[in-house]
Design a protein around this motif. Structure first.
Motif, PDB file in Angstrom:
ATOM      1  N   THR A 130       0.817  -1.206   0.000  1.00 46.37           N
ATOM      2  CA  THR A 130       0.000   0.000   0.000  1.00 46.37           C
ATOM      3  C   THR A 130       0.850   1.256   0.000  1.00 46.37           C
ATOM      4  O   THR A 130       2.013   1.250   0.418  1.00 46.37           O
ATOM      5  CB  THR A 130      -0.952   0.012   1.216  1.00 46.37           C
ATOM      6  N   VAL A 131       0.261   2.333  -0.506  1.00 49.25           N
ATOM      7  CA  VAL A 131       0.842   3.674  -0.472  1.00 49.25           C
ATOM      8  C   VAL A 131      -0.306   4.646  -0.209  1.00 49.25           C
ATOM      9  O   VAL A 131      -1.474   4.269  -0.266  1.00 49.25           O
ATOM     10  CB  VAL A 131       1.525   4.050  -1.804  1.00 49.25           C
ATOM     11  N   TRP A 132       0.036   5.898   0.068  1.00 48.41           N
ATOM     12  CA  TRP A 132      -1.014   6.906   0.167  1.00 48.41           C
ATOM     13  C   TRP A 132      -1.304   7.451  -1.234  1.00 48.41           C
ATOM     14  O   TRP A 132      -0.445   7.479  -2.100  1.00 48.41           O
ATOM     15  CB  TRP A 132      -0.596   8.039   1.109  1.00 48.41           C
ATOM     16  N   GLY A 133      -2.529   7.862  -1.457  1.00 49.23           N
ATOM     17  CA  GLY A 133      -2.919   8.373  -2.769  1.00 49.23           C
ATOM     18  C   GLY A 133      -4.100   7.594  -3.312  1.00 49.23           C
ATOM     19  O   GLY A 133      -4.783   6.877  -2.594  1.00 49.23           O
ATOM     20  N   ASP A 134      -4.352   7.760  -4.615  1.00 50.49           N
ATOM     21  CA  ASP A 134      -5.451   7.028  -5.239  1.00 50.49           C
ATOM     22  C   ASP A 134      -4.915   6.253  -6.440  1.00 50.49           C
ATOM     23  O   ASP A 134      -3.728   6.286  -6.743  1.00 50.49           O
ATOM     24  CB  ASP A 134      -6.585   7.979  -5.659  1.00 50.49           C
ATOM     25  N   LEU A 135      -5.805   5.564  -7.126  1.00 46.95           N
ATOM     26  CA  LEU A 135      -5.386   4.722  -8.236  1.00 46.95           C
ATOM     27  C   LEU A 135      -4.793   5.524  -9.385  1.00 46.95           C
ATOM     28  O   LEU A 135      -3.980   5.026 -10.160  1.00 46.95           O
ATOM     29  CB  LEU A 135      -6.575   3.887  -8.742  1.00 46.95           C
ATOM     30  N   THR A 136      -5.203   6.805  -9.504  1.00 47.56           N
ATOM     31  CA  THR A 136      -4.672   7.635 -10.583  1.00 47.56           C
ATOM     32  C   THR A 136      -3.230   8.004 -10.307  1.00 47.56           C
ATOM     33  O   THR A 136      -2.339   7.781 -11.119  1.00 47.56           O
ATOM     34  CB  THR A 136      -5.517   8.918 -10.744  1.00 47.56           C
ATOM     35  N   THR A 137      -2.980   8.577  -9.118  1.00 45.95           N
ATOM     36  CA  THR A 137      -1.624   8.979  -8.776  1.00 45.95           C
ATOM     37  C   THR A 137      -0.745   7.765  -8.524  1.00 45.95           C
ATOM     38  O   THR A 137       0.463   7.849  -8.578  1.00 45.95           O
ATOM     39  CB  THR A 137      -1.606   9.882  -7.532  1.00 45.95           C
ATOM     40  N   GLY A 138      -1.360   6.628  -8.255  1.00 41.91           N
ATOM     41  CA  GLY A 138      -0.586   5.421  -7.971  1.00 41.91           C
ATOM     42  C   GLY A 138      -0.477   4.493  -9.156  1.00 41.91           C
ATOM     43  O   GLY A 138      -0.143   3.325  -9.010  1.00 41.91           O
ATOM     44  N   SER A 139      -0.745   4.995 -10.358  1.00 46.80           N
ATOM     45  CA  SER A 139      -0.748   4.127 -11.534  1.00 46.80           C
ATOM     46  C   SER A 139       0.617   3.501 -11.783  1.00 46.80           C
ATOM     47  O   SER A 139       0.707   2.386 -12.295  1.00 46.80           O
ATOM     48  CB  SER A 139      -1.199   4.916 -12.767  1.00 46.80           C
ATOM     49  N   VAL A 140       1.680   4.197 -11.442  1.00 48.66           N
ATOM     50  CA  VAL A 140       3.019   3.632 -11.601  1.00 48.66           C
ATOM     51  C   VAL A 140       3.173   2.410 -10.700  1.00 48.66           C
ATOM     52  O   VAL A 140       3.721   1.381 -11.115  1.00 48.66           O
ATOM     53  CB  VAL A 140       4.104   4.675 -11.270  1.00 48.66           C
ATOM     54  N   GLU A 141       2.675   2.501  -9.479  1.00 52.74           N
ATOM     55  CA  GLU A 141       2.777   1.368  -8.559  1.00 52.74           C
ATOM     56  C   GLU A 141       1.955   0.183  -9.058  1.00 52.74           C
ATOM     57  O   GLU A 141       2.350  -0.971  -8.885  1.00 52.74           O
ATOM     58  CB  GLU A 141       2.312   1.775  -7.153  1.00 52.74           C
ATOM     59  N   GLN A 142       0.813   0.465  -9.668  1.00 54.93           N
ATOM     60  CA  GLN A 142       0.016  -0.625 -10.233  1.00 54.93           C
ATOM     61  C   GLN A 142       0.767  -1.288 -11.390  1.00 54.93           C
ATOM     62  O   GLN A 142       0.768  -2.518 -11.522  1.00 54.93           O
ATOM     63  CB  GLN A 142      -1.334  -0.102 -10.726  1.00 54.93           C
ATOM     64  N   GLN A 143       1.406  -0.475 -12.217  1.00 51.06           N
ATOM     65  CA  GLN A 143       2.202  -1.018 -13.314  1.00 51.06           C
ATOM     66  C   GLN A 143       3.344  -1.878 -12.784  1.00 51.06           C
ATOM     67  O   GLN A 143       3.605  -2.963 -13.301  1.00 51.06           O
ATOM     68  CB  GLN A 143       2.769   0.123 -14.167  1.00 51.06           C
ATOM     69  N   LEU A 144       3.985  -1.401 -11.727  1.00 51.24           N
ATOM     70  CA  LEU A 144       5.077  -2.166 -11.126  1.00 51.24           C
ATOM     71  C   LEU A 144       4.571  -3.484 -10.539  1.00 51.24           C
ATOM     72  O   LEU A 144       5.252  -4.511 -10.608  1.00 51.24           O
ATOM     73  CB  LEU A 144       5.767  -1.336 -10.044  1.00 51.24           C
ATOM     74  N   ALA A 145       3.377  -3.443  -9.959  1.00 55.35           N
ATOM     75  CA  ALA A 145       2.783  -4.663  -9.407  1.00 55.35           C
ATOM     76  C   ALA A 145       2.504  -5.667 -10.527  1.00 55.35           C
ATOM     77  O   ALA A 145       2.792  -6.867 -10.388  1.00 55.35           O
ATOM     78  CB  ALA A 145       1.494  -4.331  -8.659  1.00 55.35           C
ATOM     79  N   ASP A 146       1.965  -5.180 -11.635  1.00 58.42           N
ATOM     80  CA  ASP A 146       1.669  -6.066 -12.766  1.00 58.42           C
ATOM     81  C   ASP A 146       2.946  -6.690 -13.325  1.00 58.42           C
ATOM     82  O   ASP A 146       2.990  -7.891 -13.634  1.00 58.42           O
ATOM     83  CB  ASP A 146       0.947  -5.282 -13.866  1.00 58.42           C
ATOM     84  N   GLU A 147       3.986  -5.886 -13.446  1.00 59.11           N
ATOM     85  CA  GLU A 147       5.253  -6.388 -13.984  1.00 59.11           C
ATOM     86  C   GLU A 147       5.910  -7.374 -13.013  1.00 59.11           C
ATOM     87  O   GLU A 147       6.528  -8.355 -13.439  1.00 59.11           O
ATOM     88  CB  GLU A 147       6.189  -5.216 -14.284  1.00 59.11           C
ATOM     89  N   PHE A 148       5.770  -7.105 -11.724  1.00 60.53           N
ATOM     90  CA  PHE A 148       6.312  -8.019 -10.720  1.00 60.53           C
ATOM     91  C   PHE A 148       5.618  -9.377 -10.818  1.00 60.53           C
ATOM     92  O   PHE A 148       6.264 -10.423 -10.784  1.00 60.53           O
ATOM     93  CB  PHE A 148       6.122  -7.429  -9.324  1.00 60.53           C
ATOM     94  N   ASN A 149       4.306  -9.359 -10.932  1.00 58.86           N
ATOM     95  CA  ASN A 149       3.553 -10.614 -11.031  1.00 58.86           C
ATOM     96  C   ASN A 149       3.947 -11.412 -12.264  1.00 58.86           C
ATOM     97  O   ASN A 149       4.031 -12.643 -12.225  1.00 58.86           O
ATOM     98  CB  ASN A 149       2.050 -10.317 -11.051  1.00 58.86           C
ATOM     99  N   ALA A 150       4.194 -10.716 -13.357  1.00 60.79           N
ATOM    100  CA  ALA A 150       4.580 -11.405 -14.585  1.00 60.79           C
ATOM    101  C   ALA A 150       5.956 -12.056 -14.454  1.00 60.79           C
ATOM    102  O   ALA A 150       6.219 -13.095 -15.074  1.00 60.79           O
ATOM    103  CB  ALA A 150       4.586 -10.415 -15.750  1.00 60.79           C
ATOM    104  N   ALA A 151       6.811 -11.455 -13.638  1.00 58.26           N
ATOM    105  CA  ALA A 151       8.180 -11.960 -13.488  1.00 58.26           C
ATOM    106  C   ALA A 151       8.325 -12.966 -12.349  1.00 58.26           C
ATOM    107  O   ALA A 151       9.356 -13.622 -12.239  1.00 58.26           O
ATOM    108  CB  ALA A 151       9.135 -10.792 -13.266  1.00 58.26           C
ATOM    109  N   HIS A 152       7.305 -13.079 -11.502  1.00 54.14           N
ATOM    110  CA  HIS A 152       7.381 -13.983 -10.342  1.00 54.14           C
ATOM    111  C   HIS A 152       6.138 -14.878 -10.327  1.00 54.14           C
ATOM    112  O   HIS A 152       5.093 -14.488  -9.795  1.00 54.14           O
ATOM    113  CB  HIS A 152       7.466 -13.182  -9.039  1.00 54.14           C
TER     114      HIS A 152
END
Length: 438
Positions: free
Chosen positions: A50-72
């Motif tokens: 988790t981080v503070w913010g919303d899904l818009t400002t946190g879109s980079v973190e969502q992208q990183l989560a998706d890429e992490f899942n693909a690699a692990h």
């Protein structure tokens, strides 16, 4: 008889071998057909962060989560941001209830607090055992910010030095030169007087500067005037928070938002007008000290702005603060080894590049920051403020929150005319030391 016995043994051995082959063949066939019982399948570890913010400002973190899942393939990560205003409360509550995410983000002002609560897992043993990860990629000052009580507790996400932001349109309207590196606080105050406007009825329509009650800009003001609210190790307030130097500096600071010649809105004024960011974007505020995160809103508005170094004191001193954030592993999490892999991913070079591309934060890694330095033009003063940055009391001691709480109480009394600067700071200093020495 011996021949019959030997024959019987050979027949039994043959049967066992055939049975084993048959069993293995069936198992292989089951695996190929996806019919392996759940207990025999490779376990997938579920993680949340988790981080503070919303899904818009946190879109980079969502992208990183998706890429992490693909690699692990054996780890599945879910990103669950929390609105900024309620972040601390919700995180603290979930930690107390044993329901907190496996990885969470903490701002530098709370680094000590969460370590002292015992909810942050030390990272040293993980880093030492990991030959694939080198903390030398980070700016070492930022990395050391995350070392609390001698233990590495946080890995850097990004950082932002505070700087002076100014509205070019308002300066141009008065034919005034923009702020520069030679400015003192006296220069700022004189400029702010010319940039503060009233209508025919005496109502303020524009302010030159925002002398906010937020402690970070106040700390930079005090440091540039050669004083502070604490001693070097954050263990004593008396003689510092209420020193003659601090009192004199605070009297000048508070005077910016008081009296007929005030150049700053009061905190109540600013709140009524939507905060300094809103005032700045609607041409009602000429200058403010803020972090680079404000670019997110400024760049989506029509305001024409610039940045400069925070002014220096009369003796040439200048003070700045680096606002940073660090990733922590939940000390009570069930999958800390996997959480460490996630923290590495969220702090790594690719993550630093993705975040800095938006221009609202600076990368915490050396090579990536050098790249920004080489290409940054308009906001170069923000990066230069790194050279003048100091640690606030919350970054040097577990007592930090005590200092800030009592100092903020004093500021409230002063701004509401319930106490003089001297009396309020004397009372606050005594309260801090009394609490520390209990």
């Amino acid at each position: 008889m011996k021949k019959w016995t030997l024959l019987l043994v050979m027949m039994m051995m043959t049967t066992m071998v055939l049975s084993a082959c048959s069993s293995g063949g069936n198992d292989n066939k089951k695996k190929e057909e996806g019919q392996v019982p759940p207990s025999e399948k490779e376990e997938v570890v579920e993680l949340k962060f988790t981080v503070w913010g919303d899904l818009t400002t946190g879109s980079v973190e969502q992208q990183l989560a998706d890429e992490f899942n693909a690699a692990h393939k054996n780890i599945n990560v879910k990103f669950e941001p929390i609105p900024g205003d309620g972040y601390g409360t919700k995180l603290t509550t979930s930690l107390a209830a044993g329901q907190a995410p496996d990885v969470f983000l903490i701002g530098e002002g709370d680094f000590y607090k969460y370590v002292d609560k015992g909810v942050v897992e030390p990272l040293d043993s993980y880093v030492e055992a990991d030959s694939s990860f080198d903390t030398a990629i980070f700016q070492q000052d930022l990395l050391e910010m995350g070392r609390i009580h001698g233990k590495l507790s946080y890995l850097p996400k990004d950082f932002n030095p505070l700087s002076l932001w100014y509205n070019k349109k308002l300066f141009d309207a008065e034919g005034m030169e923009y702020p520069n590196a030679d400015w003192t606080w006296t220069d700022l105050n004189e400029a702010a007087k010319k940039l503060t406007k009233k209508d025919d009825k005496g109502k303020y329509t524009q302010f030159g500067y925002n002398a906010t009650k937020w402690e970070y800009p106040i700390f930079t003001y005090l440091w540039s005037n050669g004083t502070d609210i604490t001693n070097e190790d954050g263990t004593k307030a008396d003689g510092f928070m209420n020193s003659d130097k601090t009192i004199a500096a605070m009297e000048k600071y508070v005077a910016m938002s008081k009296g007929e010649e005030k150049v700053s809105p009061t905190p109540q004024d600013a709140e009524t007008l939507g905060g300094d960011g809103s005032m700045f974007m609607t041409d009602k505020l000429a200058m403010m000290v803020n972090g680079r995160w404000t670019k997110y809103d400024l760049d989506r508005s029509d305001v024409n702005y610039g940045t400069s170094l925070i002014p220096q004191g009369e003796n040439g001193e200048r003070g700045g603060i680096i606002a940073a954030a660090g990733w922590a592993i939940n000390a009570n999490g069930k999958h800390k080894a996997e959480a460490y892999e996630l923290v590495k991913w969220l702090s790594g070079k690719e993550a630093q590049i993705l975040r800095s591309e938006k221009g609202t934060v600076l990368p915490a890694t050396i090579a990536e920051l050098d790249q920004v330095k080489a290409t940054e033009v308009a906001d170069q003063p923000i990066i230069e403020m790194m050279e003048y940055s100091k640690k606030p009391v919350t970054m040097i001691s577990s007592n930090g929150p005590i200092f800030v709480e009592e100092f903020n109480k004093a500021m409230e009394k002063i701004l509401l005319d319930k106490s003089s600067v001297r009396d309020a700071l004397n009372e606050a200093a005594k309260a801090v030391d009394s609490t520390i020495n209990k």
